[in-house]
Write a protein that holds these residues in place. Structure first.
Motif, mmCIF file in Angstrom:
data_model
loop_
_atom_site.group_PDB
_atom_site.id
_atom_site.type_symbol
_atom_site.label_atom_id
_atom_site.label_comp_id
_atom_site.label_asym_id
_atom_site.label_seq_id
_atom_site.Cartn_x
_atom_site.Cartn_y
_atom_site.Cartn_z
ATOM 1 N N GLN A 140 -19.717 -10.979 -4.087
ATOM 2 C CA GLN A 140 -19.159 -11.740 -2.968
ATOM 3 C C GLN A 140 -17.664 -11.509 -2.796
ATOM 4 O O GLN A 140 -17.151 -11.536 -1.677
ATOM 5 N N ARG A 141 -16.951 -11.245 -3.878
ATOM 6 C CA ARG A 141 -15.503 -11.044 -3.785
ATOM 7 C C ARG A 141 -15.143 -9.800 -2.965
ATOM 8 O O ARG A 141 -14.000 -9.654 -2.511
ATOM 9 N N ASN A 142 -16.112 -8.897 -2.756
ATOM 10 C CA ASN A 142 -15.848 -7.665 -2.012
ATOM 11 C C ASN A 142 -16.395 -7.688 -0.588
ATOM 12 O O ASN A 142 -16.300 -6.695 0.130
ATOM 13 N N TRP A 143 -16.951 -8.804 -0.164
ATOM 14 C CA TRP A 143 -17.581 -8.849 1.148
ATOM 15 C C TRP A 143 -16.606 -8.601 2.281
ATOM 16 O O TRP A 143 -16.971 -8.028 3.315
ATOM 17 N N GLU A 144 -15.354 -9.013 2.124
ATOM 18 C CA GLU A 144 -14.369 -8.851 3.200
ATOM 19 C C GLU A 144 -14.163 -7.389 3.583
ATOM 20 O O GLU A 144 -13.748 -7.086 4.708
ATOM 21 N N GLU A 145 -14.457 -6.477 2.664
ATOM 22 C CA GLU A 145 -14.301 -5.051 2.946
ATOM 23 C C GLU A 145 -15.290 -4.560 3.996
ATOM 24 O O GLU A 145 -15.120 -3.476 4.560
ATOM 25 N N ALA A 147 -16.392 -6.365 6.806
ATOM 26 C CA ALA A 147 -16.383 -7.211 7.995
ATOM 27 C C ALA A 147 -16.630 -6.361 9.239
ATOM 28 O O ALA A 147 -16.298 -5.168 9.287
#
Length: 280
Positions: A140-145, A147
């Motif tokens: 989840q910590r990498n989901w912003e990559e 978007a």
């Protein structure tokens, strides 16, 4: 995390196979975002100083699946998986005449999307074929990559000629150069050209339609003014040669001397394909 889906209609099985076929021709590895309402396929190429191709494709789940259940790690119920599209295609190719296809997220030696394909048989019993497609679960910590890309402010938007026609032109031009320039204006004109020390070749298309740009900044600009983008021919060919869903119309969006975006919506599928410009 849990995911389970089922397809019964043969037409839906065929549509999903065509989607996987298109994506497998565009990217060797992609990210699959599973949400309660849709499936998103994401690819972003960062190699090279000028950036790279990016793809964002969405498939509406309710028009494909008869059953669809998802449970993510938070209230969004989203799941991000990294995978090889070619492996998805191989699994679906064996479902040409399937009675049903079940897809679920499983844990074997590694996380997998497991395809359980129910095939007809001459006996009273059906045959079950199982394909385990390895996937990587993205934390989840990498989901912003991953978007959804923001739509840039386009200088020109135009409906392209038939994909087959453009593909034939570009395939001939690739024998002359590795790069081509595409230009268009708001009067329905588009030009594809290559320019080398030996030869200059251009193909002109006229009387194309422009999307309604009223309310956009470009609506009041000089409609004859050209926007142009110089790109690598192999990158546009990847898009042109990959199409398996035969969209009726494809919009080509220009950010002058910066990027070219192809955008289409066909049935349940939408696809954005962005190619950055290259300098001379």
């Amino acid at each position: 995390m849990r995911f389970r889906a089922k397809i019964v209609e043969i037409s839906c099985i065929q549509r999903l196979t065509h989607v996987f076929s298109t994506l497998s021709r565009m990217a060797k590895v992609c990210v699959l975002l599973l949400t309660p309402s849709k499936l998103c396929f994401i690819f972003a190429e960062t190699a090279g100083s000028c950036g790279g191709v990016s793809i964002w494709s969405e498939l509406t789940q309710e028009n494909i699946f008869d059953e669809y259940r998802i449970e993510g790690v938070d209230e969004s119920n989203n799941i991000f998986l990294e995978m090889v599209p070619e492996n998805l295609l191989r699994a679906m190719k064996s479902a040409t005449n399937a009675l049903s296809v079940k897809i679920k997220l499983t844990k074997k030696h590694t996380p997998c999307l497991t395809f359980e394909i129910n095939l007809p048989s001459q006996s009273s019993h059906s045959r079950i074929v199982i394909h385990d497609v390895p996937v990587g679960v993205i934390p989840q910590r990498n989901w912003e990559e991953y978007a959804e890309p923001q739509m840039p402010n386009f200088d020109v938007s135009i409906y392209m000629p038939q994909i087959k026609t453009v593909r034939n032109v570009v395939e001939r031009m690739k024998n002359l150069s590795n790069y081509m320039t595409i230009s268009a204006n708001l009067k329905g004109s588009m030009t594809l050209g290559v320019d080398t020390d030996i030869v200059t070749v251009e193909t002109h298309f006229k009387n194309l339609d422009n999307p309604n740009l009223e309310g956009d900044d470009s609506y009041n600009q000089d409609k004859k003014e050209l926007a142009q983008v110089r790109i690598e021919i192999k990158k546009i060919l990847t898009f042109l040669q990959s199409q398996q869903v035969s969209p009726d119309k494809v919009i080509c969006n220009f950010v002058d001397n910066q990027a070219l975006q192809f955008f289409f919506i066909h049935d349940d599928l939408s696809l954005q394909y962005l190619i950055p410009a290259v300098s001379r």
